[in-house]
Design an enzyme around this catalytic site. Structure first.
Site, PDB file in Angstrom:
ATOM      1  CG  ASP A   1      -6.139  -5.513   6.792  1.00 26.65           C
ATOM      2  OD1 ASP A   1      -5.607  -5.465   7.915  1.00 26.65           O
ATOM      3  OD2 ASP A   1      -6.722  -4.534   6.277  1.00 26.65           O
TER       4      ASP A   1
ATOM      5  N   PRO B   1      -1.400 -11.680  10.638  1.00 30.20           N
ATOM      6  CG  PRO B   1       0.687 -11.936  11.647  1.00 30.20           C
ATOM      7  CD  PRO B   1      -0.009 -12.036  10.343  1.00 30.20           C
TER       8      PRO B   1
ATOM      9  CE  LYS C   1     -10.688  -0.329  12.111  1.00 32.38           C
ATOM     10  NZ  LYS C   1     -10.192   0.243  10.855  1.00 32.38           N
TER      11      LYS C   1
ATOM     12  CE  LYS D   1       9.086 -12.183 -13.926  1.00 37.86           C
ATOM     13  NZ  LYS D   1       9.823 -11.444 -14.944  1.00 37.86           N
TER      14      LYS D   1
ATOM     15  CE  LYS E   1      -7.788  -3.722  14.350  1.00 37.23           C
ATOM     16  NZ  LYS E   1      -6.622  -3.735  13.474  1.00 37.23           N
TER      17      LYS E   1
ATOM     18  CG  PHE F   1      -2.783   5.781  13.212  1.00 39.69           C
ATOM     19  CD1 PHE F   1      -1.845   5.393  14.148  1.00 39.69           C
ATOM     20  CD2 PHE F   1      -2.806   7.108  12.804  1.00 39.69           C
ATOM     21  CE1 PHE F   1      -0.939   6.297  14.673  1.00 39.69           C
ATOM     22  CE2 PHE F   1      -1.908   8.019  13.315  1.00 39.69           C
ATOM     23  CZ  PHE F   1      -0.970   7.619  14.255  1.00 39.69           C
TER      24      PHE F   1
ATOM     25  CG  ASN G   1      -0.145  -0.053   2.514  1.00 40.36           C
ATOM     26  OD1 ASN G   1       0.549   0.893   2.834  1.00 40.36           O
ATOM     27  ND2 ASN G   1      -0.233  -1.159   3.248  1.00 40.36           N
TER      28      ASN G   1
HETATM   29  O1  C5P Z   1      -8.412  -2.744  11.167  1.00 40.53           O
HETATM   30  P1  C5P Z   1      -7.504  -1.719  10.609  1.00 40.53           P
HETATM   31  O2  C5P Z   1      -6.434  -2.250   9.745  1.00 40.53           O
HETATM   32  O3  C5P Z   1      -8.195  -0.556   9.998  1.00 40.53           O
HETATM   33  O4  C5P Z   1      -6.792  -1.114  11.923  1.00 40.53           O
HETATM   34  C1  C5P Z   1      -5.820  -0.143  11.814  1.00 40.53           C
HETATM   35  C2  C5P Z   1      -4.931  -0.170  13.008  1.00 40.53           C
HETATM   36  O5  C5P Z   1      -4.590  -1.509  13.336  1.00 40.53           O
HETATM   37  C3  C5P Z   1      -3.628   0.550  12.741  1.00 40.53           C
HETATM   38  O6  C5P Z   1      -3.199   1.136  13.952  1.00 40.53           O
HETATM   39  C4  C5P Z   1      -2.707  -0.568  12.281  1.00 40.53           C
HETATM   40  O7  C5P Z   1      -1.353  -0.257  12.552  1.00 40.53           O
HETATM   41  C5  C5P Z   1      -3.210  -1.727  13.114  1.00 40.53           C
HETATM   42  N1  C5P Z   1      -3.086  -3.024  12.456  1.00 40.53           N
HETATM   43  C6  C5P Z   1      -2.260  -3.983  12.991  1.00 40.53           C
HETATM   44  N2  C5P Z   1      -2.142  -5.218  12.415  1.00 40.53           N
HETATM   45  C7  C5P Z   1      -2.871  -5.521  11.311  1.00 40.53           C
HETATM   46  C8  C5P Z   1      -3.728  -4.558  10.749  1.00 40.53           C
HETATM   47  C9  C5P Z   1      -3.814  -3.332  11.346  1.00 40.53           C
HETATM   48  O8  C5P Z   1      -1.591  -3.705  13.996  1.00 40.53           O
HETATM   49  N3  C5P Z   1      -2.738  -6.709  10.764  1.00 40.53           N
END
Ligand code: C5P
Length: 406
Positions: free
Chosen positions: A281, A308, A340, A291, A344, A326, A212
Site C-alpha cells: 500500500d 496505485p 471493501k 546504498k 473498490k 481479496f 510482505n
Molecule cells: O485494501 P486492501 O489492500 O486490503 O485490498 C485488497 C485487495 O485489493 C486485493 O485483492 C489486492 O490484490 C487489491 N489491491 C490492489 N492494489 C493495491 C492494494 C490492494 O489491487 N494497491
C-alpha cells in the site's frame, strides 16, 4: 505466447507413410524446443521414410510403432491418457480412411479411436488422391466428428505434379496445435482472464526493499484453474518462487507501480480480473540510487507515499470486467470485506481471516468467505488454495453469465 502454450504440454505426433514424413522431424524438434513433452507414434510405412531413432533422439522418448510390443500397460490406452493433443502429420489417405471408418489394425489407428483430446489431421498426398471422392468423404466425416483438418497447401508435390496436397510448414502445424490446446472447451472457454499474484517490493535503496510474505500460491492456483477451465489467462506476478502454471502467460513485475502498469496494458481486453496480489500500500517516497550507509546513524526515517490501487483502477475500465478481489483481515472479516467490495467497485471478494491457523499468506491452505455484489455470503471450510480457486471461479463464472444475460 507460443512457448507458454506448448510448455509442459503432452503431444502425440502420429507419423504415417508419406514422403512428407521428413517434415515431421522439424515439427517434433520445434515442439520439443518449446518444452512440450512429445511422443511419436509411427506406422510401419512411415518407417520406410524416416528412422524411428531420429524421433527418439529428438524427443528423448521411446518411439512407438508396434501394437504388440510387450509392455506393462495397454499401449493405446496409455497414449490416450498421456495426450493433451494429437496431430497426425503427415496423414496419408490410408490413416484418414481407417480413422473415418473405425478400423483399428495397428497402434496408431487403434490409439486414434481411444483419444478423447483434440485430434488434428494434416493430410499430405498427391492432389488427385486428395480430391478423390473417398478421401474427401472421409475428411468430411472426420471434421463433422470434431477432428481438426489442416488444409493441405498447393505447390510442388513429390510426385512431380503441382497441386493441392503439400504438408504445410511447421509454423502452420504448430499454430493448429496451439489453437487446439487453447480451445479445448470448458466453462471459461473463450474468456480472457487477468490475475495478479504475489507480493510487490518497494525499494528503499538498491539492496533494501519493503515487502510482505505473500507466496503467490493463491493467485497461481486461480490462474492454473482458469486455464484448465478453458480461459486464456495472463498472470501478472510479483517476485515468487513458483513454477509458471501450464499454458498461462506470465508477466513478471517487482513493484506496485510496475504491477499497475502491466495490468493497465490489458485495459478493456479482459472478461475477468482477479486481484490476488498482496500489493504494497505504501512505498518509500524516494528510492536512493546508492546504498544508504548506516555509519554514524542510530535511526533512519523513510517517508512513505501511497502506491496505485490496481483493483480500483481496473474498476474504471470500459468495458469493465467482472472483478474479484481479496481481503486479508484480522477482525470483523466479513463486514470489512463487504465494505471493501463496495468501495473498490468489485463484484466478488474473498474474505480471508489471516489470524486463523491454516489461512492466508504463505501456506497451502486457506479459510475464506465469499461475499458477492448481490450480498450473497458463502462461508467455505478450510481447504487447499486450488479448491478455493475452483470455488472462486464457479462464483465468478455465474457473475459473468448473469451479466451476459442482462
Ligand atoms: O485494501 P486492501 O489492500 O486490503 O485490498 C485488497 C485487495 O485489493 C486485493 O485483492 C489486492 O490484490 C487489491 N489491491 C490492489 N492494489 C493495491 C492494494 C490492494 O489491487 N494497491
Amino acid at each position: 505466447m507460443a512457448e507458454s502454450t506448448l510448455r509442459g504440454r503432452r503431444i502425440v505426433v502420429g507419423v504415417t507413410g508419406g514422403i512428407a514424413a521428413y517434415k515431421a522431424c522439424d515439427l517434433v524438434s520445434t515442439l520439443v524446443k518449446a518444452e512440450a513433452d512429445v511422443q511419436v507414434v509411427m506406422t510401419e510405412n512411415a518407417r520406410r521414410f524416416v528412422g524411428e531413432i531420429t524421433f527418439a533422439a529428438l524427443t528423448g522418448n521411446p518411439v512407438s510403432c508396434d501394437l504388440w510390443a510387450p509392455r506393462a500397460d495397454v499401449h493405446h490406452v496409455a497414449l490416450a491418457d498421456f495426450a493433451d493433443v494429437v496431430i497426425i502429420a503427415p496423414a496419408t489417405a490410408n490413416i484418414i480412411g481407417k480413422y473415418a471408418n473405425g478400423i483399428a489394425d495397428d497402434l496408431l489407428s487403434t490409439a486414434l479411436l481411444t483419444f478423447t483430446c483434440p485430434v488434428i489431421i494434416a493430410p499430405a498426398m498427391n492432389s488427385r488422391m486428395l480430391a478423390s471422392a473417398a478421401v474427401q468423404a472421409n475428411l468430411e466425416a472426420l471434421a463433422e466428428r470434431g477432428a481438426r483438418i489442416v488444409e493441405p497447401e498447393e505447390g510442388w508435390l513429390a510426385c512431380g505434379e503441382v497441386g493441392a496436397g503439400r504438408l504445410p510448414d511447421t509454423g502452420v502445424l504448430v499454430a493448429a496445435i496451439e489453437e487446439a490446446l487453447r480451445s479445448r472447451g470448458g466453462p471459461l472457454s473463450g474468456l480472457r482472464v487477468l490475475v495478479t499474484a504475489g507480493p510487490t517490493r518497494e525499494p528503499i535503496d538498491p539492496v533494501r526493499f519493503i515487502s510482505n510474505p505473500s507466496s503467490g500460491r493463491m493467485g497461481y492456483a486461480v490462474a492454473a484453474e482458469a486455464e484448465r477451465r478453458g480461459a486464456s489467462v495472463t498472470l501478472v506476478s510479483g517476485p515468487v518462487s513458483l513454477e509458471p502454471p501450464l499454458g498461462v502467460e506470465v508477466v513478471a513485475v517487482t513493484s506496485a507501480a510496475e504491477m499497475h502498469e502491466a495490468v493497465e496494458a490489458y485495459a478493456g481486453e479482459v472478461d475477468l480480473f482477479v486481484g490476488a496480489a498482496a500489493v504494497a500500500d505504501w512505498r518509500p517516497a524516494e528510492a536512493s540510487g546508492e546504498k544508504l550507509s548506516k555509519d554514524g546513524r542510530d535511526e533512519m526515517t523513510v517517508r512513505m507515499v501511497r502506491t496505485p490501487d490496481v483493483i480500483a483502477s481496473v474498476a474504471r475500465w470500459e468495458p469493465r470486467p467482472v472483478i474479484v478481489g481479496f481481503a486479508a483481515e484480522t477482525r470483523d472479516v466479513v463486514a470489512n470485506a463487504a465494505e471493501k467490495l463496495r468501495r473498490k467497485g468489485m463484484d466478488l471478494i474473498v474474505a480471508n481471516d489471516v489470524g486463523q491457523p491454516g489461512a492466508g499468506f504463505g501456506g497451502e491452505t486457506n479459510k475464506v468467505t465469499l461475499v458477492d455484489v448481490i450480498g450473497r455470503e458463502t462461508d467455505l471450510p478450510l481447504m487447499s488454495k486450488a479448491a478455493v480457486a475452483a470455488a472462486l471461479l464457479d462464483r465468478a463464472g455465474e457473475l459473468i453469465a448473469s451479466r451476459e444475460s442482462q
